[in-house]
Design an enzyme around this catalytic site. Structure first.
Site, mmCIF file in Angstrom:
data_model
loop_
_atom_site.group_PDB
_atom_site.id
_atom_site.type_symbol
_atom_site.label_atom_id
_atom_site.label_comp_id
_atom_site.label_asym_id
_atom_site.label_seq_id
_atom_site.Cartn_x
_atom_site.Cartn_y
_atom_site.Cartn_z
ATOM 1 N N GLY A 247 0.765 -1.237 0.000
ATOM 2 C CA GLY A 247 0.000 0.000 0.000
ATOM 3 C C GLY A 247 0.796 1.287 0.000
ATOM 4 O O GLY A 247 0.229 2.364 -0.192
ATOM 5 N N GLU A 283 4.212 -6.748 1.950
ATOM 6 C CA GLU A 283 3.790 -7.081 0.580
ATOM 7 C C GLU A 283 3.719 -5.859 -0.319
ATOM 8 O O GLU A 283 2.675 -5.596 -0.920
ATOM 9 C CB GLU A 283 2.373 -7.661 0.595
ATOM 10 C CG GLU A 283 2.191 -8.980 1.238
ATOM 11 C CD GLU A 283 0.690 -9.317 1.355
ATOM 12 O OE1 GLU A 283 -0.170 -8.480 1.038
ATOM 13 O OE2 GLU A 283 0.413 -10.427 1.773
ATOM 14 N N GLY A 285 3.970 -3.609 -3.588
ATOM 15 C CA GLY A 285 4.038 -3.804 -5.029
ATOM 16 C C GLY A 285 4.526 -2.514 -5.663
ATOM 17 O O GLY A 285 5.691 -2.354 -6.028
ATOM 18 N N ARG A 286 3.604 -1.551 -5.697
ATOM 19 C CA ARG A 286 3.859 -0.272 -6.345
ATOM 20 C C ARG A 286 5.167 0.399 -5.896
ATOM 21 O O ARG A 286 5.941 0.898 -6.710
ATOM 22 C CB ARG A 286 2.681 0.655 -6.008
ATOM 23 C CG ARG A 286 2.691 1.964 -6.729
ATOM 24 C CD ARG A 286 1.579 2.881 -6.186
ATOM 25 N NE ARG A 286 0.332 2.248 -5.943
ATOM 26 C CZ ARG A 286 -0.710 2.252 -6.781
ATOM 27 N NH1 ARG A 286 -0.614 2.860 -7.944
ATOM 28 N NH2 ARG A 286 -1.839 1.666 -6.465
ATOM 29 N N CYS A 352 -10.852 4.119 -29.571
ATOM 30 C CA CYS A 352 -12.101 4.799 -29.914
ATOM 31 C C CYS A 352 -13.041 4.955 -28.733
ATOM 32 O O CYS A 352 -14.153 4.417 -28.741
ATOM 33 C CB CYS A 352 -12.768 4.066 -31.056
ATOM 34 S SG CYS A 352 -11.730 4.185 -32.505
ATOM 35 N N GLU A 353 -12.598 5.601 -27.695
ATOM 36 C CA GLU A 353 -13.523 6.066 -26.671
ATOM 37 C C GLU A 353 -12.912 7.269 -25.953
ATOM 38 O O GLU A 353 -11.695 7.385 -25.839
ATOM 39 C CB GLU A 353 -13.934 4.961 -25.698
ATOM 40 C CG GLU A 353 -12.870 4.154 -25.054
ATOM 41 C CD GLU A 353 -13.491 3.106 -24.135
ATOM 42 O OE1 GLU A 353 -13.963 3.503 -23.060
ATOM 43 O OE2 GLU A 353 -13.504 1.917 -24.487
ATOM 44 N N TYR A 381 1.380 -1.608 -12.240
ATOM 45 C CA TYR A 381 0.014 -1.574 -12.761
ATOM 46 C C TYR A 381 -0.044 -0.866 -14.113
ATOM 47 O O TYR A 381 -1.012 -0.199 -14.442
ATOM 48 C CB TYR A 381 -0.939 -0.923 -11.744
ATOM 49 C CG TYR A 381 -0.833 -1.544 -10.374
ATOM 50 C CD1 TYR A 381 -1.246 -2.861 -10.162
ATOM 51 C CD2 TYR A 381 -0.267 -0.857 -9.291
ATOM 52 C CE1 TYR A 381 -1.118 -3.462 -8.909
ATOM 53 C CE2 TYR A 381 -0.142 -1.450 -8.037
ATOM 54 C CZ TYR A 381 -0.569 -2.744 -7.859
ATOM 55 O OH TYR A 381 -0.443 -3.329 -6.632
HETATM 56 N N1 LLP Z 1 -1.220 -7.137 -0.912
HETATM 57 C C1 LLP Z 1 -2.489 -7.319 -1.318
HETATM 58 C C2 LLP Z 1 -3.320 -8.319 -0.656
HETATM 59 C C3 LLP Z 1 -3.007 -6.533 -2.368
HETATM 60 O O1 LLP Z 1 -4.272 -6.696 -2.761
HETATM 61 C C4 LLP Z 1 -2.189 -5.564 -3.004
HETATM 62 C C5 LLP Z 1 -2.692 -4.737 -4.093
HETATM 63 C C6 LLP Z 1 -0.857 -5.438 -2.551
HETATM 64 C C7 LLP Z 1 -0.410 -6.222 -1.505
HETATM 65 C C8 LLP Z 1 0.096 -4.451 -3.154
HETATM 66 O O2 LLP Z 1 -0.326 -3.144 -2.989
HETATM 67 P P1 LLP Z 1 0.656 -1.940 -3.388
HETATM 68 O O3 LLP Z 1 1.857 -2.014 -2.489
HETATM 69 O O4 LLP Z 1 1.025 -2.115 -4.831
HETATM 70 O O5 LLP Z 1 -0.155 -0.725 -3.168
HETATM 71 N N2 LLP Z 1 -4.451 -1.292 -10.079
HETATM 72 C C9 LLP Z 1 -4.424 -0.331 -8.997
HETATM 73 C C10 LLP Z 1 -3.825 -0.930 -7.743
HETATM 74 C C11 LLP Z 1 -4.523 -2.164 -7.241
HETATM 75 C C12 LLP Z 1 -3.879 -2.774 -6.007
HETATM 76 C C13 LLP Z 1 -4.449 -4.097 -5.703
HETATM 77 N N3 LLP Z 1 -3.883 -4.774 -4.554
HETATM 78 C C14 LLP Z 1 -3.677 0.901 -9.448
HETATM 79 O O6 LLP Z 1 -3.217 0.956 -10.592
HETATM 80 O O7 LLP Z 1 -3.577 1.878 -8.701
#
Ligand code: LLP
Length: 430
Positions: A247, A283, A285-286, A352-353, A381
């Site tokens: 997050g 965990e 990601g981003r 086309c949108e 993402y």
């Molecule tokens: N753990 C779980 C259980 C998750 O569902 C997620 C992300 C993460 C970790 C990693 O979260 P992060 O550190 O990346 O914030 N497509 C959207 C983001 C969707 C995130 C979904 N879950 C966007 O482009 O902003």
């Protein structure tokens, strides 16, 4: 999270891009590989990993990269080599992680809709832990582990009912969201845990949302988890791991987004979970990949519209969905080393949108057809959410490293795009 509000109400974005990333010249790269092109700096990713690992020093903590953010095999390999594990949400992500060399004991399985086949597959390879999100899933895990004669390690995902103050579509920790279970329900699971002959329920998990730019939601969620962990231990349920989720937000809009520093984030974890002696899982990601990535794209044409001037790019919403899906802001800059006069564009793709819009009323240096632009912070993402909408082939992806590059996804050929679509020749009955 910064949204697509017009520039006029806030500070202007940076107007010139670096002409090189990770010492690779971007104009030469685009000329060689074509556009649209997703490029990732491996040095920047390693720096993020190293920074977070340094902040965690002294804790028994492991980072599990949320594969959904960028599942490219080369990225997963880089993660694995840096000692990072994988947080997966599907059997596809499991197979990618294993394929990239990730050891099963460094894989955790999250997600609200794991199918029985997916659970069985993950049990077979012996992953580290399941983050369980419903009672039905817990019982399925018990049943399938018993069939295989193994013991599954499980954590319960707590829904702490905390507002992450992020976009509604990526908020996960409020009671109205589909994720996790209430502390009340989790308490009942632990009370009955001895009946689970093949599930070792001894972990807690929480993930409240994504692109979070302040510490308070993390603090609040972790305080609730901490109180629950203490209550459980007192009730005779040892908790061997706490997964604090992902997050952590990043900067999409220079001058506007002020992400939390890794050390401050870890400081909140240390404080909220002070006294906890088990293992910590993170965990992100981003945070690890977003700002390491850019989408290189060329201007197809400048189109004077009836009310606005459009900059039509060769990248579109199928290559990067975030602006059309969440109204998300991404800084967009020309790859140019001399300043140009400013003007205002709506920056759009060829799909086309009307939703195929990267920016509205964006103040930009003047552009002409053929100009190379960078859409910034697309490493998370971006490619991972790409589609072939409008029959546009998936863009290539390239990893950069100190002056060199490696193509890590070749541009999709037309034949690859239509593979698996036979003509309706063989008609059968069920
Ligand atoms: N753990 C779980 C259980 C998750 O569902 C997620 C992300 C993460 C970790 C990693 O979260 P992060 O550190 O990346 O914030 N497509 C959207 C983001 C969707 C995130 C979904 N879950 C966007 O482009 O902003």
């Amino acid at each position: 999270m910064a949204f697509m509000t017009p520039d006029s109400v806030t500070t202007a974005p940076p107007l010139l891009a670096d002409t090189a990333i990770d010492d690779v010249d971007l104009a030469a790269l685009a000329a060689r590989l074509g556009t649209p092109l997703h490029a990732y700096s491996s040095s920047a990713i390693r720096q993020r990993i190293g920074g977070l690992q340094a902040a965690l020093r002294g804790l028994d903590a492991t980072i599990f990269f949320a594969v959904k953010a960028n599942p490219n095999l080369a990225i997963l390999q880089l993660m694995s080599n840096a000692g990072v594990g994988a947080d997966i949400v599907s059997v596809g992500e499991l197979r990618r992680s294993l394929h990239a060399g990730m050891p099963p004991e460094r894989i955790v399985f999250s997600g609200v809709g794991k199918s029985a086949d997916e659970i069985a597959g993950a049990l077979t390879v012996g992953i580290h832990r399941f983050n369980v999100e419903s009672h039905d899933e817990l019982l399925t895990l018990q049943r399938l582990a018993k069939v295989q004669g193994v013991t599954a390690r499980a954590a319960v995902r707590i829904n702490p009912d905390v507002d992450a103050h992020t976009h509604a579509k990526i908020s996960t920790g409020k009671s109205e969201n589909k994720f996790g279970v209430s502390i009340d329900e989790a308490r009942r699971w632990f009370a009955e845990r001895k009946q689970l002959s093949h599930v070792q329920l001894d972990g807690l998990h929480v993930h409240i949302g994504s692109q979070i730019l302040t510490l308070e939601p993390f603090r609040l969620a972790l305080q609730r988890v901490a109180a629950f962990w203490q209550e459980l231990e007192q009730a005779g349920h040892p908790i061997s791991s706490i997964d604090v989720g992902g997050g952590l937000g990043v900067c999409y809009r220079a001058g506007e987004d002020h992400p939390v520093a890794a050390a401050d984030y870890v400081g909140v974890i240390r404080e909220a979970l002070a006294g906890y002696r088990g293992r910590l899982l993170l965990e992100p990601g981003r945070y690890l990949v977003a700002e390491a990535g850019v989408l290189l794209t060329r201007v197809i044409r400048v189109k004077p519209g009836i009310e606005r001037q459009f900059l039509v790019l060769d990248a579109a919403m199928n290559d990067l969905q975030r602006p059309s899906l969440y109204d998300a802001w991404h800084d967009i800059v020309p790859v140019a080393d001399e300043p140009r006069p400013l003007t205002t564009y709506d920056i759009v793709g060829p799909v086309c949108e009307t939703g195929d819009t990267f920016a509205r009323k964006r103040v930009m240096p003047e552009c002409v057809a053929g100009d190379l632009l960078l859409i910034k912070a697309t490493g998370a993402y971006g490619a991972s959410m790409a589609s072939t909408y409008n029959s546009r082939p998936l863009a290539a992806e390239v990893l950069l490293n100190q002056g060199r590059y490696a193509v890590v996804r070749r541009r999709q050929h037309f034949e690859e795009m239509i593979a698996g679509e036979p003509p309706a020749r063989h008609w059968e009955t069920t």
